[in-house]
Design an enzyme around this catalytic site. Structure first.
Site, mmCIF file in Angstrom:
data_model
loop_
_atom_site.group_PDB
_atom_site.id
_atom_site.type_symbol
_atom_site.label_atom_id
_atom_site.label_comp_id
_atom_site.label_asym_id
_atom_site.label_seq_id
_atom_site.Cartn_x
_atom_site.Cartn_y
_atom_site.Cartn_z
ATOM 1 N N ASN A 1 -1.168 1.096 6.059
ATOM 2 C CA ASN A 1 -0.341 0.132 5.342
ATOM 3 C C ASN A 1 0.128 -0.875 6.384
ATOM 4 O O ASN A 1 0.637 -0.481 7.423
ATOM 5 C CB ASN A 1 0.852 0.880 4.710
ATOM 6 C CG ASN A 1 1.816 -0.049 4.001
ATOM 7 O OD1 ASN A 1 1.530 -1.232 3.820
ATOM 8 N ND2 ASN A 1 2.947 0.498 3.590
ATOM 9 N N GLY A 2 -0.076 -2.179 6.117
ATOM 10 C CA GLY A 2 0.381 -3.184 7.079
ATOM 11 C C GLY A 2 -0.747 -4.135 7.450
ATOM 12 O O GLY A 2 -1.738 -4.247 6.722
ATOM 13 N N LYS B 1 6.861 -3.214 -5.020
ATOM 14 C CA LYS B 1 8.250 -2.759 -4.998
ATOM 15 C C LYS B 1 8.861 -2.920 -3.612
ATOM 16 O O LYS B 1 10.015 -3.299 -3.472
ATOM 17 C CB LYS B 1 8.308 -1.290 -5.442
ATOM 18 C CG LYS B 1 9.705 -0.722 -5.533
ATOM 19 C CD LYS B 1 10.442 -1.295 -6.718
ATOM 20 C CE LYS B 1 11.866 -0.810 -6.812
ATOM 21 N NZ LYS B 1 12.650 -1.657 -7.729
ATOM 22 N N GLU C 1 19.276 -14.312 -11.885
ATOM 23 C CA GLU C 1 18.711 -12.977 -12.031
ATOM 24 C C GLU C 1 18.036 -12.818 -13.397
ATOM 25 O O GLU C 1 16.960 -12.222 -13.492
ATOM 26 C CB GLU C 1 19.816 -11.919 -11.816
ATOM 27 C CG GLU C 1 19.409 -10.492 -12.007
ATOM 28 C CD GLU C 1 18.280 -10.028 -11.083
ATOM 29 O OE1 GLU C 1 17.883 -10.762 -10.169
ATOM 30 O OE2 GLU C 1 17.770 -8.918 -11.327
ATOM 31 N N LYS D 1 14.126 -11.859 -13.725
ATOM 32 C CA LYS D 1 13.653 -10.680 -14.463
ATOM 33 C C LYS D 1 12.593 -11.098 -15.464
ATOM 34 O O LYS D 1 11.550 -10.462 -15.583
ATOM 35 C CB LYS D 1 14.809 -9.991 -15.221
ATOM 36 C CG LYS D 1 15.767 -9.165 -14.412
ATOM 37 C CD LYS D 1 15.234 -7.833 -13.929
ATOM 38 C CE LYS D 1 14.549 -7.975 -12.612
ATOM 39 N NZ LYS D 1 15.335 -7.943 -11.413
ATOM 40 N N CYS E 1 0.821 -1.210 0.000
ATOM 41 C CA CYS E 1 0.000 0.000 0.000
ATOM 42 C C CYS E 1 0.855 1.259 0.000
ATOM 43 O O CYS E 1 2.008 1.238 0.424
ATOM 44 C CB CYS E 1 -0.874 0.031 1.247
ATOM 45 S SG CYS E 1 -1.849 -1.438 1.476
ATOM 46 N N HIS F 1 21.959 -32.975 -13.442
ATOM 47 C CA HIS F 1 21.346 -33.594 -12.259
ATOM 48 C C HIS F 1 19.824 -33.438 -12.260
ATOM 49 O O HIS F 1 19.185 -33.587 -11.232
ATOM 50 C CB HIS F 1 21.943 -32.999 -10.983
ATOM 51 C CG HIS F 1 23.419 -33.215 -10.881
ATOM 52 N ND1 HIS F 1 23.979 -34.442 -10.673
ATOM 53 C CD2 HIS F 1 24.457 -32.354 -11.014
ATOM 54 C CE1 HIS F 1 25.297 -34.345 -10.654
ATOM 55 N NE2 HIS F 1 25.612 -33.078 -10.863
ATOM 56 N N ARG G 1 4.631 0.789 -6.121
ATOM 57 C CA ARG G 1 4.597 -0.121 -4.974
ATOM 58 C C ARG G 1 3.595 -1.265 -5.187
ATOM 59 O O ARG G 1 3.657 -2.259 -4.493
ATOM 60 C CB ARG G 1 4.213 0.659 -3.713
ATOM 61 C CG ARG G 1 5.246 1.684 -3.314
ATOM 62 C CD ARG G 1 4.736 2.593 -2.210
ATOM 63 N NE ARG G 1 4.547 1.912 -0.954
ATOM 64 C CZ ARG G 1 5.497 1.709 -0.052
ATOM 65 N NH1 ARG G 1 6.704 2.160 -0.279
ATOM 66 N NH2 ARG G 1 5.242 1.089 1.067
ATOM 67 N N TRP H 1 -3.131 -2.448 -1.578
ATOM 68 C CA TRP H 1 -2.725 -3.757 -2.108
ATOM 69 C C TRP H 1 -3.378 -4.767 -1.181
ATOM 70 O O TRP H 1 -3.002 -4.879 -0.014
ATOM 71 C CB TRP H 1 -1.203 -3.839 -2.063
ATOM 72 C CG TRP H 1 -0.589 -5.002 -2.747
ATOM 73 C CD1 TRP H 1 -0.368 -5.142 -4.099
ATOM 74 C CD2 TRP H 1 -0.052 -6.180 -2.141
ATOM 75 N NE1 TRP H 1 0.266 -6.332 -4.345
ATOM 76 C CE2 TRP H 1 0.476 -6.999 -3.164
ATOM 77 C CE3 TRP H 1 0.045 -6.644 -0.822
ATOM 78 C CZ2 TRP H 1 1.075 -8.224 -2.935
ATOM 79 C CZ3 TRP H 1 0.638 -7.876 -0.580
ATOM 80 C CH2 TRP H 1 1.140 -8.649 -1.631
ATOM 81 N N GLU I 1 9.284 -12.190 -13.758
ATOM 82 C CA GLU I 1 8.595 -11.081 -13.083
ATOM 83 C C GLU I 1 7.767 -10.241 -14.039
ATOM 84 O O GLU I 1 6.658 -9.854 -13.723
ATOM 85 C CB GLU I 1 9.628 -10.120 -12.480
ATOM 86 C CG GLU I 1 10.139 -10.467 -11.125
ATOM 87 C CD GLU I 1 10.975 -9.334 -10.532
ATOM 88 O OE1 GLU I 1 11.996 -8.965 -11.140
ATOM 89 O OE2 GLU I 1 10.595 -8.829 -9.471
HETATM 90 C C1 AGP Z 1 13.372 -7.468 -7.961
HETATM 91 O O1 AGP Z 1 13.207 -7.347 -9.325
HETATM 92 C C2 AGP Z 1 12.165 -7.849 -7.238
HETATM 93 N N1 AGP Z 1 11.091 -6.968 -7.455
HETATM 94 C C3 AGP Z 1 12.296 -8.377 -5.833
HETATM 95 O O2 AGP Z 1 12.795 -9.678 -5.963
HETATM 96 C C4 AGP Z 1 13.174 -7.600 -4.834
HETATM 97 O O3 AGP Z 1 14.514 -7.681 -5.204
HETATM 98 C C5 AGP Z 1 12.959 -8.163 -3.415
HETATM 99 O O4 AGP Z 1 11.627 -7.975 -3.046
HETATM 100 C C6 AGP Z 1 13.886 -7.541 -2.395
HETATM 101 O O5 AGP Z 1 13.689 -6.171 -2.294
HETATM 102 P P1 AGP Z 1 14.693 -5.225 -1.524
HETATM 103 O O6 AGP Z 1 15.970 -5.207 -2.309
HETATM 104 O O7 AGP Z 1 14.020 -3.890 -1.504
HETATM 105 O O8 AGP Z 1 14.903 -5.799 -0.175
#
Ligand code: AGP
Length: 610
Positions: free
Chosen positions: A98-99, A605, A483, A487, A2, A506, A27, A74, A490
């Site tokens: 938020n929370g 985010k 990574e 990406k 949120c 394996h 976010r 959210w 995501e």
């Molecule tokens: C990255 O592309 C992601 N959105 C996610 O994995 C992110 O890296 C993770 O939530 C950790 O976030 P932070 O670096 O703010 O702790």
């Protein structure tokens, strides 16, 4: 997660709040709303879906007033709907939150037994009723009513509350979720994150857990929930509002990919002493004595930051010869971890607010470890909870998929490895200097890698409909394979798996056939020959190979079906360069598919829930 924004001042606040919410869109959210005090009463407008829906609703009912709150929700408790969207009103008050209120069921039962009826499924509405009940019971001010409500609440929250009878103030409170106060001229703002307020002020105060504040146009009075006054000077945030704009790029993510050379230059600036072949202690957040003393390094992080941690582990073991591990922060607390005073714990987090990483930091501190944060947001919770901080200077990262924060985290972790190696006597100046020189060349090498963008686009166009993709890498190529896969999944929603190349036989090899594209990270490094064998194994099973290769590599051209080229660069800094074509590949595939690149579905985010 949120987003909260609040304003109290002399200007009509509706447009300021809506604009602030737009800056928090990254976010992640599924509904939104505003509450504005019009001088007589509080008016609320809410809408499901994107902020444009809220903007249309506001055209029908423009909210006039100089004190107000905005929120993007959210969903956690209750599905996305107008009734569940914030702000939530009860009697005299409106609340955004938020929370998660952990004892919401118990509180709801108590309130229902007192005859209170609820109009939403949210835990937030409970807080609104608690504050309103406290006012009805004679609380002398909104501040005191919020305080009495908070004493009954357990859980994580950032809250902002508006009240009919006190039109010139907002009360905010924080426990575990971020809440920042912006000090302007004759106006005060609050928000879940800095970009919501950057257009109005750069002077920010970060509220700590267990604190609340009364915001008026002229002041922000902070107290603990117990009532002790808190004095805290604002920090000057040197991000400009333009840094949080797209600057002509189609998406924030693309802009942030192309900003990496600048972000790395900024992160390196003033931190290296080339003559001494060293890293400056005062820039690392770690003193020389601690660097010498520690016997183990544990790097804790989530998601993309965890992939940076994996590369950091490799560098620390190689350069500082101290045992190092990298671990998902989201798992640390569930295995009863053993931390001691001999441990250095490095918490890596771009947002500095990730709940799992913060919990791991607290566990490490309880065990007596020395904790260093690598973070991008000045004054955020994880650096505050740590003994020291290394700040990456990436600037605001708005795209949910992390790019420039990842590469600047890599810079921070490599500098840390060099610092540890120099202090511990395992890395001579003669060995350190060329590595530092390699690092200083990285911005230009990334520029050269970005120049291959059209080739990457061609590969993306070919594979845009792929349902699955396998990513392989060895050594420093392994975290980049992970990574690259993260990406892609995501933002394009394709199924992608990252594996250590040596693990292919394996298990994952069973997946390979003519329909399985395999991305292999295989620059000309020490592992090149072994990774080449994996490529042959893929080809022998008709798999299609997309190889990340050094542009001068002639052998790879003969075996790979598609090439993602990088310029030649030093072997230590390779992850900073090999990740570039994979970021671009994920971006172009997602954009060709038409997904919401900057705000991919279901993602947030800043992940402030565990
Ligand atoms: C990255 O592309 C992601 N959105 C996610 O994995 C992110 O890296 C993770 O939530 C950790 O976030 P932070 O670096 O703010 O702790």
């Amino acid at each position: 997660m949120c987003g909260i924004v609040g304003y109290v001042g002399a200007r009509t606040c509706g447009p300021i709040l809506l604009e602030g919410l737009r800056k928090l869109e990254y976010r992640g959210y599924d509904s939104a709303g505003l509450a504005v005090h019009d001088g007589e009463k509080i008016e609320i407008v809410r809408a499901v879906g994107k902020l444009d829906n809220l903007a249309r609703a506001l055209e029908q009912n423009s909210l006039e007033g100089v004190t107000g709150l905005g929120h993007t929700r959210w969903a956690t408790h209750g599905r996305p709907s107008e009734a569940n969207a914030h702000p939530h009103a009860a009697g005299e008050v409106a609340v955004v939150h938020n929370g998660i209120i952990e004892n919401h069921l118990e509180l709801k039962q108590q309130l229902e037994s007192e005859g209170i009826e609820f109009s939403s499924d949210t835990d937030t509405e409970i807080v609104a009723h608690l504050v309103d009940s406290a006012l009805s019971a004679g609380a002398p001010s909104l501040m005191e009513a919020v305080r009495s409500a908070l004493k009954r609440v357990r859980g994580a929250y950032a809250l902002a509350v508006l009240c009919n009878r006190e039109p010139d103030r907002i009360v905010v409170a924080k426990s575990a979720s971020p809440l920042v106060i912006g000090i302007g001229e004759d106006e005060t703002l609050c928000g879940s994150d800095i970009p919501a307020m950057l257009g109005h002020t750069k002077h920010m105060i970060f509220l700590e857990d267990g604190e609340m504040a009364e915001l008026t146009p002229a002041s922000a009075s902070i107290e603990t929930i117990e009532g002790d006054p808190v004095q805290r000077e604002p920090l000057h945030i040197d991000w400009s509002p333009v840094m949080a704009e797209k600057g002509g790029f189609k998406h924030f993510m693309l802009k942030e990919i192309f900003e990496q050379p600048r972000a790395i230059e900024d992160t390196l600036r003033g931190r290296i002493d080339l003559e001494q072949a060293d890293v400056l202690d005062e820039e690392m957040g770690l003193d020389a004595e601690t660097a010498r003393r520690i016997r183990r390094v544990s790097i804790l992080a989530c998601g993309t930051s965890y992939h940076a941690a994996l590369a950091g582990r490799y560098w620390i073991e190689r350069l500082a010869r101290v045992p190092a591990t990298a671990e998902h922060a989201s798992e640390v607390r569930y295995r009863d971890p053993v931390f001691t005073e001999d441990d250095l714990v490095v918490a890596v987090s771009q947002s500095g607010e990730t709940a799992d990483t913060l919990a791991a930091v607290r566990a490490a501190r309880e065990g007596g470890a020395h904790v260093l944060a690598v973070a991008n947001v000045l004054g955020s919770a994880i650096p505050r909870a740590s003994h020291g901080a290394f700040y990456t200077h990436a600037g605001p990262e708005i795209g949910v998929a992390s790019t420039k924060c990842f590469t600047t985290q890599l810079v921070g972790l490599l500098l840390l490895a060099i610092q540890l190696g120099r202090r511990r006597g395992t890395l001579s100046a003669d060995r350190a200097r060329p590595i530092l020189q390699e690092l200083l060349r990285v911005p230009n090498e990334i520029r050269a890698a970005l120049d291959y963008k059209d080739d990457v686009f061609t590969v993306a166009r070919h594979w845009q409909h792929a349902q699955h993709m396998l990513f392989l890498g060895r050594g420093l190529g392994f975290p980049i394979a992970l990574e690259g896969a993260l990406k892609l999944k995501e933002i394009s929603y394709a199924h992608a798996e990252g594996y250590a190349a040596g693990e292919m036989k394996h298990g994952p090899i069973a997946l390979i056939d003519a329909d399985m594209p395999v991305v292999v990270v295989m620059p000309e490094d020490e592992q090149y020959e072994k990774t080449m064998s994996n490529v042959q194994e893929v080809r022998a099973r008709d798999g299609k190979v997309i190889a990340v290769v050094t542009d001068s590599d002639t052998k790879a051209k003969q075996v790979a079906d598609f090439l993602l080229k990088i310029p030649p660069c030093g072997s230590t800094v390779l992850p900073l360069i090999t990740v570039i074509p994979l970021q671009l590949l994920a971006y172009y595939i997602a954009d060709l598919k038409g997904t919401d690149v900057d705000q991919p579905r279901n993602l947030a985010k800043t992940v402030t829930v565990e």
